[in-house]
Design an enzyme around this catalytic site. Structure first.
Site, mmCIF file in Angstrom:
data_model
loop_
_atom_site.group_PDB
_atom_site.id
_atom_site.type_symbol
_atom_site.label_atom_id
_atom_site.label_comp_id
_atom_site.label_asym_id
_atom_site.label_seq_id
_atom_site.Cartn_x
_atom_site.Cartn_y
_atom_site.Cartn_z
ATOM 1 N N ASP A 191 -88.184 -10.361 33.898
ATOM 2 C CA ASP A 191 -86.912 -10.822 34.467
ATOM 3 C C ASP A 191 -86.467 -9.874 35.582
ATOM 4 O OD1 ASP A 191 -86.167 -8.717 32.843
ATOM 5 O OD2 ASP A 191 -84.597 -9.808 31.762
ATOM 6 N N SER A 192 -87.280 -8.828 35.835
ATOM 7 C CA SER A 192 -87.109 -8.025 37.054
ATOM 8 C C SER A 192 -87.168 -8.912 38.290
ATOM 9 C CB SER A 192 -88.184 -6.933 37.131
ATOM 10 O OG SER A 192 -89.472 -7.492 36.979
ATOM 11 N N ASP A 195 -90.940 -12.684 29.980
ATOM 12 C CA ASP A 195 -89.648 -12.205 29.461
ATOM 13 C C ASP A 195 -88.757 -13.352 29.029
ATOM 14 O OD1 ASP A 195 -89.266 -9.448 29.320
ATOM 15 O OD2 ASP A 195 -88.804 -9.262 31.456
ATOM 16 N N LYS A 248 -91.489 -11.488 25.628
ATOM 17 C CA LYS A 248 -90.917 -10.144 25.472
ATOM 18 C C LYS A 248 -89.407 -10.270 25.386
ATOM 19 C CE LYS A 248 -90.912 -6.966 28.965
ATOM 20 N NZ LYS A 248 -89.459 -6.733 29.183
ATOM 21 N N GLU A 256 -85.648 -7.883 24.611
ATOM 22 C CA GLU A 256 -85.024 -6.569 24.503
ATOM 23 C C GLU A 256 -84.153 -6.495 23.253
ATOM 24 O OE1 GLU A 256 -82.962 -5.643 28.168
ATOM 25 O OE2 GLU A 256 -84.669 -6.278 29.386
ATOM 26 N N GLU A 271 -89.222 1.792 27.618
ATOM 27 C CA GLU A 271 -88.838 2.030 29.017
ATOM 28 C C GLU A 271 -87.931 3.266 29.105
ATOM 29 O OE1 GLU A 271 -87.422 -1.391 31.166
ATOM 30 O OE2 GLU A 271 -86.766 -0.174 32.870
HETATM 31 O O1 KIV Z 1 -88.624 -7.223 33.732
HETATM 32 C C1 KIV Z 1 -89.573 -6.446 33.850
HETATM 33 O O2 KIV Z 1 -90.316 -6.454 34.841
HETATM 34 C C2 KIV Z 1 -89.821 -5.494 32.788
HETATM 35 C C3 KIV Z 1 -90.694 -4.329 33.107
HETATM 36 C C4 KIV Z 1 -89.915 -3.339 33.897
HETATM 37 C C5 KIV Z 1 -91.302 -3.741 31.924
HETATM 38 O O3 KIV Z 1 -89.294 -5.618 31.716
#
Ligand code: KIV
Length: 272
Positions: A52-53, A91, A120, A122, A189
């Site tokens: 989600d970056s 994500d 993934k 959080e 992280e």
């Molecule tokens: O969103 C993302 O790209 C991430 C990485 C920084 C691990 O979670």
């Protein structure tokens, strides 16, 4: 452009576990489209994360919070079209997993509609019921601890986590709880290298680090940091691999080699 059929087998949860057992470092990078994904796939990256970056490096935002399920589905489908060997991890965006039912719907969509092999999310032990439900339904999960960008406003900024002994103990116990709940991979992280090393040795599942030192089972970075094209300052824990390479493919090769040999991250890219 189309992905070339690979002669190598697809990376799976089992191959990641085997790598941990063998001490072979796991190489991960983010990607957001098919063209970059196919370069990573062809250059031996094990796991490609649609992070989600993308809210920051694709959309130009200050945080990942505005990213939607539609955004994740759109980019994940594109990335999937570029992969034939690497695992596709995607994500779960902010507030897309606030209940078991919602998490199952959204993670299911990422798998059914976009080809995700792992999602993934959080959070710590507060997410154990979600992790248990997803894994019980056959959805592999990577749990993300340490700095959690979706909680940036709650934690007061993008800062290293786990420096105080009590915080370090807490992160270790959260990692154990998430593994117990069924998480298949742990991502850490921005935590001190010694804490990441302890968690890596205590967990049986693979531990991937970003800003977590070089004693994790693998490393991940944001692709655009590796290519030196992210807007603003490159984070301390990252590295521009393009500046000393002749091409994007060579930059990815340099990154994979540096991760596999343990040369990256160096002390200068590590928190204590
Ligand atoms: O969103 C993302 O790209 C991430 C990485 C920084 C691990 O979670």
């Amino acid at each position: 452009m189309s992905a070339q059929p690979s002669t190598q087998a697809r990376v799976t949860v089992n191959s990641l576990r085997d790598k941990k057992a063998a001490g072979d470092r796991i190489v991960c990078l983010t990607a957001y489209d098919a063209s970059f994904a196919s370069v990573l796939d062809a250059n031996d990256v094990d796991v490609v994360l649609v992070g989600d970056s993308l809210g920051m490096v694709i959309h130009g935002g200050d945080t990942t919070l505005p990213v939607t399920m539609d955004d994740m589905l759109y980019h994940a489908k594109a990335v999937n079209n570029g992969l034939s060997r690497a695992m596709l991890m995607v994500d779960m965006p902010f507030l897309s997993y606030t209940s078991v039912a919602m998490a199952l719907d959204n993670a299911g969509a990422l798998m059914k509609r976009a080809g995700a092999q792992m999602v993934k999310l959080e959070g710590g032990s507060d997410q154990c019921d979600i992790v248990s439900a997803l894994t019980a339904h056959g959805i592999p999960v990577c749990a993300h601890l340490g700095l959690q960008p979706q909680r940036v406003h709650k934690i007061g900024g993008y800062r290293v986590q786990g420096r105080e002994p009590s915080d370090a103990e807490h992160i270790l116990s959260e990692a154990q709880a998430l593994q117990q709940a069924g998480a298949d991979v742990m991502l850490l992280e921005c935590v001190p290298a010694a804490l990441a090393a302890k968690i890596t040795s205590e967990l049986t599942i693979p531990v991937i680090g970003i800003g977590a030192g070089n004693r994790c089972d693998g490393q991940i970075l944001v692709l655009y940091d590796v290519l030196g094209i992210s807007a603003g300052r490159i984070p301390k824990f990252s590295k521009n691999f393009l500046q000393d390479s002749g091409s994007i493919a060579d930059a990815i090769k340099a990154y994979t080699e540096a991760v596999r040999t343990g040369a990256f991250p160096a002390d200068t890219e590590t928190f204590t």
